[in-house]
Design a protein around this motif. Sequence first.
Motif, PDB file in Angstrom:
ATOM      1  N   LEU A 146       0.827  -1.210   0.000  1.00  0.00           N
ATOM      2  CA  LEU A 146       0.000   0.000   0.000  1.00  0.00           C
ATOM      3  C   LEU A 146       0.859   1.256   0.000  1.00  0.00           C
ATOM      4  O   LEU A 146       0.526   2.251  -0.645  1.00  0.00           O
ATOM      5  N   ASP A 147       1.976   1.194   0.733  1.00  0.00           N
ATOM      6  CA  ASP A 147       2.871   2.355   0.767  1.00  0.00           C
ATOM      7  C   ASP A 147       3.410   2.660  -0.622  1.00  0.00           C
ATOM      8  O   ASP A 147       3.511   3.828  -1.019  1.00  0.00           O
ATOM      9  N   GLU A 148       3.751   1.613  -1.371  1.00  0.00           N
ATOM     10  CA  GLU A 148       4.264   1.820  -2.725  1.00  0.00           C
ATOM     11  C   GLU A 148       3.176   2.363  -3.648  1.00  0.00           C
ATOM     12  O   GLU A 148       3.420   3.246  -4.476  1.00  0.00           O
ATOM     13  N   ILE A 149       1.975   1.796  -3.496  1.00  0.00           N
ATOM     14  CA  ILE A 149       0.856   2.234  -4.338  1.00  0.00           C
ATOM     15  C   ILE A 149       0.518   3.701  -4.080  1.00  0.00           C
ATOM     16  O   ILE A 149       0.254   4.481  -5.010  1.00  0.00           O
ATOM     17  N   ASN A 150       0.540   4.092  -2.790  1.00  0.00           N
ATOM     18  CA  ASN A 150       0.187   5.467  -2.419  1.00  0.00           C
ATOM     19  C   ASN A 150       1.323   6.461  -2.649  1.00  0.00           C
ATOM     20  O   ASN A 150       1.123   7.676  -2.598  1.00  0.00           O
ATOM     21  N   SER A 151       2.512   5.945  -2.883  1.00  0.00           N
ATOM     22  CA  SER A 151       3.658   6.823  -3.119  1.00  0.00           C
ATOM     23  C   SER A 151       3.553   7.467  -4.502  1.00  0.00           C
ATOM     24  O   SER A 151       3.011   6.899  -5.443  1.00  0.00           O
ATOM     25  N   LYS A 152       4.096   8.657  -4.619  1.00  0.00           N
ATOM     26  CA  LYS A 152       4.094   9.352  -5.907  1.00  0.00           C
ATOM     27  C   LYS A 152       5.317   8.985  -6.745  1.00  0.00           C
ATOM     28  O   LYS A 152       5.457   9.437  -7.886  1.00  0.00           O
ATOM     29  N   LYS A 153       6.199   8.161  -6.179  1.00  0.00           N
ATOM     30  CA  LYS A 153       7.411   7.779  -6.891  1.00  0.00           C
ATOM     31  C   LYS A 153       7.092   6.770  -7.991  1.00  0.00           C
ATOM     32  O   LYS A 153       6.220   5.909  -7.833  1.00  0.00           O
ATOM     33  N   GLU A 154       7.827   6.879  -9.087  1.00  0.00           N
ATOM     34  CA  GLU A 154       7.683   5.907 -10.164  1.00  0.00           C
ATOM     35  C   GLU A 154       8.348   4.603  -9.739  1.00  0.00           C
ATOM     36  O   GLU A 154       9.492   4.604  -9.258  1.00  0.00           O
ATOM     37  N   ILE A 155       7.634   3.508  -9.893  1.00  0.00           N
ATOM     38  CA  ILE A 155       8.164   2.205  -9.484  1.00  0.00           C
ATOM     39  C   ILE A 155       8.682   1.484 -10.722  1.00  0.00           C
ATOM     40  O   ILE A 155       7.929   1.173 -11.646  1.00  0.00           O
ATOM     41  N   THR A 156       9.995   1.237 -10.733  1.00  0.00           N
ATOM     42  CA  THR A 156      10.619   0.595 -11.896  1.00  0.00           C
ATOM     43  C   THR A 156      11.035  -0.844 -11.623  1.00  0.00           C
ATOM     44  O   THR A 156      11.179  -1.625 -12.556  1.00  0.00           O
ATOM     45  N   ASP A 157      11.240  -1.187 -10.347  1.00  0.00           N
ATOM     46  CA  ASP A 157      11.691  -2.549 -10.016  1.00  0.00           C
ATOM     47  C   ASP A 157      10.477  -3.456  -9.789  1.00  0.00           C
ATOM     48  O   ASP A 157      10.095  -3.731  -8.662  1.00  0.00           O
ATOM     49  N   ARG A 158       9.890  -3.945 -10.848  1.00  0.00           N
ATOM     50  CA  ARG A 158       8.685  -4.762 -10.732  1.00  0.00           C
ATOM     51  C   ARG A 158       8.969  -6.264 -10.753  1.00  0.00           C
ATOM     52  O   ARG A 158       8.051  -7.061 -10.627  1.00  0.00           O
ATOM     53  N   ASN A 159      10.222  -6.692 -10.933  1.00  0.00           N
ATOM     54  CA  ASN A 159      10.516  -8.122 -10.980  1.00  0.00           C
ATOM     55  C   ASN A 159      10.481  -8.732  -9.586  1.00  0.00           C
ATOM     56  O   ASN A 159      10.894  -8.104  -8.605  1.00  0.00           O
ATOM     57  N   ALA A 160       9.991  -9.958  -9.516  1.00  0.00           N
ATOM     58  CA  ALA A 160       9.881 -10.654  -8.230  1.00  0.00           C
ATOM     59  C   ALA A 160      10.248 -12.123  -8.397  1.00  0.00           C
ATOM     60  O   ALA A 160      10.047 -12.714  -9.465  1.00  0.00           O
ATOM     61  N   LEU A 161      10.778 -12.687  -7.327  1.00  0.00           N
ATOM     62  CA  LEU A 161      10.991 -14.134  -7.234  1.00  0.00           C
ATOM     63  C   LEU A 161      10.564 -14.536  -5.831  1.00  0.00           C
ATOM     64  O   LEU A 161      11.242 -14.250  -4.850  1.00  0.00           O
ATOM     65  N   GLY A 162       9.396 -15.155  -5.741  1.00  0.00           N
ATOM     66  CA  GLY A 162       8.869 -15.481  -4.417  1.00  0.00           C
ATOM     67  C   GLY A 162       7.613 -16.304  -4.483  1.00  0.00           C
ATOM     68  O   GLY A 162       7.523 -17.245  -5.278  1.00  0.00           O
ATOM     69  N   TRP A 169      -3.721 -15.515  -8.182  1.00  0.00           N
ATOM     70  CA  TRP A 169      -2.871 -16.418  -8.956  1.00  0.00           C
ATOM     71  C   TRP A 169      -1.787 -15.686  -9.755  1.00  0.00           C
ATOM     72  O   TRP A 169      -0.749 -16.273 -10.079  1.00  0.00           O
ATOM     73  N   ASP A 170      -1.978 -14.406 -10.055  1.00  0.00           N
ATOM     74  CA  ASP A 170      -1.026 -13.702 -10.905  1.00  0.00           C
ATOM     75  C   ASP A 170      -0.180 -12.679 -10.144  1.00  0.00           C
ATOM     76  O   ASP A 170       0.555 -11.908 -10.758  1.00  0.00           O
ATOM     77  N   LYS A 171      -0.267 -12.665  -8.799  1.00  0.00           N
ATOM     78  CA  LYS A 171       0.506 -11.714  -8.013  1.00  0.00           C
ATOM     79  C   LYS A 171       1.549 -12.452  -7.181  1.00  0.00           C
ATOM     80  O   LYS A 171       1.220 -13.370  -6.417  1.00  0.00           O
ATOM     81  N   ILE A 172       2.807 -12.022  -7.324  1.00  0.00           N
ATOM     82  CA  ILE A 172       3.922 -12.666  -6.637  1.00  0.00           C
ATOM     83  C   ILE A 172       4.555 -11.698  -5.647  1.00  0.00           C
ATOM     84  O   ILE A 172       4.882 -10.559  -5.995  1.00  0.00           O
ATOM     85  N   LEU A 173       4.705 -12.153  -4.418  1.00  0.00           N
ATOM     86  CA  LEU A 173       5.394 -11.378  -3.386  1.00  0.00           C
ATOM     87  C   LEU A 173       6.888 -11.645  -3.491  1.00  0.00           C
ATOM     88  O   LEU A 173       7.322 -12.799  -3.434  1.00  0.00           O
ATOM     89  N   ASP A 174       7.673 -10.623  -3.657  1.00  0.00           N
ATOM     90  CA  ASP A 174       9.130 -10.782  -3.737  1.00  0.00           C
ATOM     91  C   ASP A 174       9.669 -11.090  -2.340  1.00  0.00           C
ATOM     92  O   ASP A 174       9.428 -10.332  -1.394  1.00  0.00           O
ATOM     93  N   ILE A 175      10.376 -12.196  -2.213  1.00  0.00           N
ATOM     94  CA  ILE A 175      10.842 -12.658  -0.902  1.00  0.00           C
ATOM     95  C   ILE A 175      12.299 -12.275  -0.691  1.00  0.00           C
ATOM     96  O   ILE A 175      13.168 -12.645  -1.485  1.00  0.00           O
ATOM     97  N   LYS A 176      12.538 -11.543   0.389  1.00  0.00           N
ATOM     98  CA  LYS A 176      13.919 -11.169   0.742  1.00  0.00           C
ATOM     99  C   LYS A 176      14.609 -12.313   1.497  1.00  0.00           C
ATOM    100  O   LYS A 176      15.751 -12.654   1.218  1.00  0.00           O
ATOM    101  N   LYS A 177      13.896 -12.872   2.479  1.00  0.00           N
ATOM    102  CA  LYS A 177      14.434 -14.008   3.220  1.00  0.00           C
ATOM    103  C   LYS A 177      13.278 -14.893   3.669  1.00  0.00           C
ATOM    104  O   LYS A 177      12.328 -14.407   4.283  1.00  0.00           O
ATOM    105  N   CYS A 178      13.371 -16.172   3.330  1.00  0.00           N
ATOM    106  CA  CYS A 178      12.376 -17.146   3.792  1.00  0.00           C
ATOM    107  C   CYS A 178      12.973 -17.944   4.940  1.00  0.00           C
ATOM    108  O   CYS A 178      14.116 -18.406   4.857  1.00  0.00           O
TER     109      CYS A 178
END
Length: 469
Positions: A146-162, A169-178
């Motif tokens: 939500l913070d990213e969505i509400n931010s006015k900054k342009e989001i360029t890093d959309r790649n995720a592995l998680g 089914w089509d939304k992936i949470l990027d995992i920093k540490k599992c």
Amino acid sequence: MRKKSNRTVFEKVTVVDAGAKGKTIGKAPDGRVIFLNNAVPGDVVDVQTTKKRKAYFEGSAINFHSLSDKRVTPVCEHFGTCGGCKWQDMGYEHQLFYKQKEVENNLRRIGHLELPEISPILGSKKQYFYRNKMEFSFSDSRWLSLDEINSKKEITDRNALGFHIPGMWDKILDIKKCHLQEDPSNAIRLETKDFAIKNDLSFFNPRHQFGLLRTMMIRTASTGEIMVLIQFFENDTEKRELLLNHLAKTFPEITSLLYVVNQKQNDTIYDQHITCFAGRDHIFEEMEGLKFKINAKSFYQTNSQQAYELYKITRDFAGLTGEEVVYDLYTGTGTIAQFVAKKAKRVVGIESVPEAIADAKANAILNHIENTTFFAGDMKHIFNSEFIKQHGTPDIIITDPPRDGMHKDVVEQIIKIAAKKVVYVSCNSATQARDLEMLKEMYRITKTQAVDMFPQTHHVENVVLLERR
């Protein structure tokens, strides 16, 4: 005309219990149950309902008046968004309490069963980093907070592995540490993502079906061996080999480096050809000196340490003397069958998946076990009177069915055989209770033991010993 909303806010609801599927339970003012997805027993909360049914509500806590003494601080930064460890905010001793309670309630309320004295649930020594298999998904349109969505900054890093966001089914949470699988699992995943981004390797778009990188599976065996399988959507040899060569060089400890090119709409690999890029096409698990060959498609219990405890309980309940013919129903790759074989006269394993039976036979040869035989076929069809006549009447039946439990024809065949003992291993005590109710006229329960295979989740295994009346 605008449809009337069924959403209601209930104030100062006390959360009194934990229920099925990881939900917790409160009571609405009219007495109806409220199933909550983000509270702990003992919390006092305001609830925003999301569903209204005749007998219950579903909802979420939107305000906490007081917090339960059963709460602990979750260790994972992704808790609450990732759906993998729903009970991380509950102390482990309380997790065990509610798991055991669920098993007992299901056996009594669903099965209407008379139970002996209940053995305490067997907890896991490892509450984190216990899984030997993890599957991750690539996406070029990661889940945004939500913070990213509400931010006015342009989001360029959309790649995720998680992981997939629950219910999306089509939304992936990027995992920093599992916190579920031991290293180098996190290191391999993070390096794969970083290398792919630096070298412009495209991440999969599940909605529009394009992109190079689709999924990653990592298996870490108790023997120290590691398997990595990368699933590609596009068949680009140059880019594929660029990534795989980098992983082989960066992580020489990888025993089995595999890939598959899968251009289907779903990412299941069981009907796909797996290619070995480096090392072996399999790894080995080990238990009491027995070796089990695990390939990319093999089923093996995902908590190796607790699987050993589960199998010891199963063997102990069977009470083998070396003279018994044992049937192992839903044998999978034959792990239980081979684990009990040295204390049995003969073991017959049955499983519906031909590849699993091929693995079972190969493992028996590997372990020099000569008193096991394995057969592939639909259980309700193959497990019949003609099969029993051909392969011998079992003295003891061990059954470890999938979550749906046993087909009624299988239960009826067990009743017809009237073996002196049945050991029922289950990952779903509700369907286990249903099946046991059909068996209770012939069998009495003499032992039951719950085993926690999956800490931080609501899942629990249960073993029941039935002895003929």
